[in-house]
Write a protein that holds these residues in place. Structure first.
Motif: not given
Length: 302
Positions: A54-75
């Motif tokens: 479950n702790l790795t799931d927390v890390g995975s969710l955090l990492l995915s959330l961070f990636a989604f935030s980065l993906a919104k940055i304009k080219p």
């Protein structure tokens, strides 16, 4: 008006996904703390194993959330596609972390099998039952969007698998309480590890394929070729490349051969038809170079 509506709809969708990740992170982090405390008090390896997962799931969710935030940055000039690829890297990292966790679980379980320790089965069952609720609620948050993105699908599958694992631990805790067979605990731990491995393999395979710019699973190259070649005045379609920009967006480049003596307006119309058709085949970014029958390219691949 339509573009503004689509933009607002897209923004609302992203906000909804972000909220799902945040709620899932909070719920799972709280449950990890509860499992660790209960694991110490009961000497249950199954609870520790599930807490680590479950702790790795927390890390995975955090990492995915961070990636989604980065993906919104304009080219920009350095990253002309922006940071959309981080969603793929996050998916790959999550899969690798889970596989490492499985290795650690199996190592500890093998050591425990030879020396079973006394365990409070009733407490294990109660804590695991709470895990069913936490993971089921968390998985439900991602159910609606699970087919739209590899990271979301990965989160959904892992949380659903966690709920099933918790159910197994409940059954094991009850069995230990009534039979006093303490070897059940490490055996449960092995079963948990196998479930994690099974649910992770597909995520690892798909994210590795996208990291290597392989053709995404949701794109059928033959169908793409057939759709394009069925268009009037198109005689060939080659030098074709399809890859993933992110876990939700795919790109295509190709050389389009058309009959001779077409006007620029007719060629542009053909390109428009192709782009419309390919968007229905999960390809969002399309770049086409046109050639005529009498003037084909001489590059390798042509």
């Amino acid at each position: 008006m339509t573009n503004e509506h689509n933009h607002n709809h897209g923004t609302e969708e992203i906000t909804s996904i972000n909220k799902a990740f945040i709620v899932g992170i909070c719920l799972n982090l709280l449950f990890v703390i509860i499992e660790v405390i209960a694991g110490f008090r009961t000497n249950s390896l199954a609870l520790f194993t599930d807490a680590g997962h479950n702790l790795t799931d927390v890390g995975s969710l955090l990492l995915s959330l961070f990636a989604f935030s980065l993906a919104k940055i304009k080219p920009n000039k350095s990253y002309t596609y922006g940071y959309k690829k981080t969603t793929i890297l996050a998916s790959l990292a999550n899969a690798v972390v889970l596989l490492v966790a499985v290795g650690a679980i199996l190592w500890e379980t093998i050591n425990r099998l030879g020396k079973p320790v006394e365990i409070q089965g009733s407490t294990v069952a109660i804590v695991a039952f709470a895990g069913i609720a936490v993971n089921s609620v968390s998985a439900f948050l991602f159910f609606k969007d699970k087919e739209k993105d590899l990271n979301i699908k990965g989160a959904y599958l892992h949380l659903l698998a966690d709920a099933l694992v918790s159910l197994g631990v409940v059954i094991g805790g009850i069995a230990i309480y009534y039979t006093k067979f303490y070897w059940i605990d490490p055996v449960l731990s092995i079963i948990i590890a196998i479930v994690i491995l099974y649910s992770t393999w597909s995520l690892l395979k798909n994210s590795l394929r996208l990291s290597l710019d392989g053709v995404p699973e949701n794109v059928d190259i033959q169908k793409v070729m057939d759709e394009v070649l069925n268009i009037k005045n198109v005689t060939d379609f080659h030098h074709l490349h399809v890859w993933a920009i992110s876990t939700t967006q795919n790109a295509l480049t190709g050389h389009l051969v058309v009959t001779d003596h077409l006007t620029n307006e007719e060629i542009m119309k053909i390109k428009g038809i192709i782009k419309h058709k390919l968007k229905h085949l999960n390809i969002q970014h399309i770049t086409l170079e046109t050639e005529s029958e009498g003037n084909r390219c001489k590059e390798p691949g042509c």
